[in-house]
Every structure is written in C-alpha cells, then in structure tokens.
Design a protein around this motif. Structure first.
Motif, PDB file in Angstrom:
ATOM      1  N   THR A  74      71.676  19.527 -10.080  1.00 56.97           N
ATOM      2  CA  THR A  74      71.634  18.197  -9.913  1.00 56.97           C
ATOM      3  C   THR A  74      72.919  17.568 -10.445  1.00 56.97           C
ATOM      4  OG1 THR A  74      69.305  18.279  -9.759  1.00 56.97           O
ATOM      5  CG2 THR A  74      70.322  16.023  -9.946  1.00 56.97           C
ATOM      6  N   LYS A  77      75.927  18.307  -8.701  1.00 58.92           N
ATOM      7  CA  LYS A  77      75.926  17.578  -7.346  1.00 58.92           C
ATOM      8  C   LYS A  77      76.532  16.300  -7.363  1.00 58.92           C
ATOM      9  CE  LYS A  77      72.891  16.002  -3.859  1.00 58.92           C
ATOM     10  NZ  LYS A  77      71.518  15.796  -3.316  1.00 58.92           N
ATOM     11  N   ILE A  78      75.899  15.580  -8.635  1.00 59.69           N
ATOM     12  CA  ILE A  78      76.339  14.278  -8.811  1.00 59.69           C
ATOM     13  C   ILE A  78      77.887  14.067  -9.183  1.00 59.69           C
ATOM     14  CG2 ILE A  78      76.079  12.180 -10.429  1.00 59.69           C
ATOM     15  CD1 ILE A  78      72.983  12.881 -10.355  1.00 59.69           C
ATOM     16  N   ALA A  80      80.378  16.295  -8.275  1.00 54.76           N
ATOM     17  CA  ALA A  80      81.010  16.736  -7.162  1.00 54.76           C
ATOM     18  C   ALA A  80      80.989  15.512  -6.229  1.00 54.76           C
ATOM     19  CB  ALA A  80      80.465  17.746  -6.551  1.00 54.76           C
ATOM     20  N   HIS A  81      79.926  14.721  -6.027  1.00 53.85           N
ATOM     21  CA  HIS A  81      79.961  13.604  -5.276  1.00 53.85           C
ATOM     22  C   HIS A  81      80.884  12.357  -5.807  1.00 53.85           C
ATOM     23  CE1 HIS A  81      78.438  10.542  -2.492  1.00 53.85           C
ATOM     24  NE2 HIS A  81      78.146   9.706  -3.449  1.00 53.85           N
ATOM     25  N   MET A  82      80.996  12.280  -6.940  1.00 52.64           N
ATOM     26  CA  MET A  82      81.669  11.292  -7.348  1.00 52.64           C
ATOM     27  C   MET A  82      83.103  11.563  -7.766  1.00 52.64           C
ATOM     28  SD  MET A  82      79.287  10.055 -11.032  1.00 52.64           S
ATOM     29  CE  MET A  82      80.552   8.974 -11.608  1.00 52.64           C
ATOM     30  N   ASN A  83      83.687  12.858  -7.596  1.00 55.36           N
ATOM     31  CA  ASN A  83      84.867  13.378  -7.603  1.00 55.36           C
ATOM     32  C   ASN A  83      85.434  13.434  -6.244  1.00 55.36           C
ATOM     33  OD1 ASN A  83      85.444  13.005 -10.555  1.00 55.36           O
ATOM     34  ND2 ASN A  83      84.539  14.923 -10.912  1.00 55.36           N
ATOM     35  N   GLY A  85      84.100  15.606  -3.665  1.00 54.41           N
ATOM     36  CA  GLY A  85      83.690  16.920  -3.302  1.00 54.41           C
ATOM     37  C   GLY A  85      84.259  18.257  -4.200  1.00 54.41           C
TER      38      GLY A  85
END
Length: 137
Positions: A74, A77-78, A80-83, A85
C-alpha cells in the motif's frame, strides 16, 4: 552469525563514539556523557537488531520483495502514485525494502543505537537540564 554481528555492533559503538567534548568541563555533573547514554544505545540497537527484521516482515518488506496486499504494498502504491508511476530512489519504500531484503541487522542495530543516543540526548538530558534550572530559581 548473531554473536558476530552483536560483537561487531558493540565494538563499533565503543570506537565510533566521541569521548572528548569541546565544551569546558562544568562544575555540575549533568550525567549527559556518552557513558551515561550507553544503556540507551545498547537497548535501542539491540531492540532493532532483534525485532527489526520481524517488524519489516510483518509490514510486508520481506527478503523476497514486497508482499502482495501488505502495508508495504500500500505504501509503495501511494508513493508510486505521488511520483508519477515510479518509486523514488532513496525514499522510504526503497530504504525499507533494502533493509527487508538484506535483513540488515547491522544497519538496523546502527539505527537503533543512534535512536537510543538521541533519545538520551534530547529527552533525558533536556529533562534534567530543565529540572535543574527550575531548582536554581
């Protein structure tokens, strides 16, 4: 393995610590020297050496990678989403995964020892300084 790592850890603590201070000696014994901090250093380092790999595994940072459907997944995932990908090199997820993959008891012991030292320095010593300054009034 554990005995060798623990011996290395204690030797590292003894030789890497600074025993000399740049401040002139005070007339009061404030019990904030490295010898007074040694129990905090040993407890902090030992706690992370023994419990750190288990805690990292529980969070999902295992020796085989990040476990699916775990807290580590988790957080990844967070991140990667903030950066956009990708996971940032040197970030929290990368550091925890590196420690989890290597099961780095030496690195965890070093972090725990530093944490114990800073706990003594900023909480125990500051509390003593505040109580002695109030008593002086």
């Amino acid at each position: 393995m554990f005995r060798g790592t623990f011996s290395f850890f204690i030797t590292y603590l003894l030789f890497s610590s600074t025993f000399a201070t740049t401040d002139p000696p005070s007339e009061e014994d404030d019990s904030c020297g490295i010898i007074d901090a040694l129990p905090y250093i040993v407890v902090g380092g030992g706690a992370l050496m023994l419990g750190g790999p288990a805690a990292l595994g529980y969070l999902g940072f295992t020796t085989k990678g990040i476990a699916a459907k775990s807290i580590g997944a988790t957080v990844m995932k967070i991140g990667a989403h903030m950066n956009g990908g990708g996971v940032a090199a040197g970030g929290l997820v990368a550091t925890l995964q590196s420690l989890g993959t290597k099961a780095g008891t030496t690195a965890l012991g070093w972090l725990g020892a530093k944490g114990g030292y800073y706990y003594h320095k900023y909480f125990v010593c500051e509390k003593n300084k505040k109580s002695t300054s109030k008593d002086a009034r």
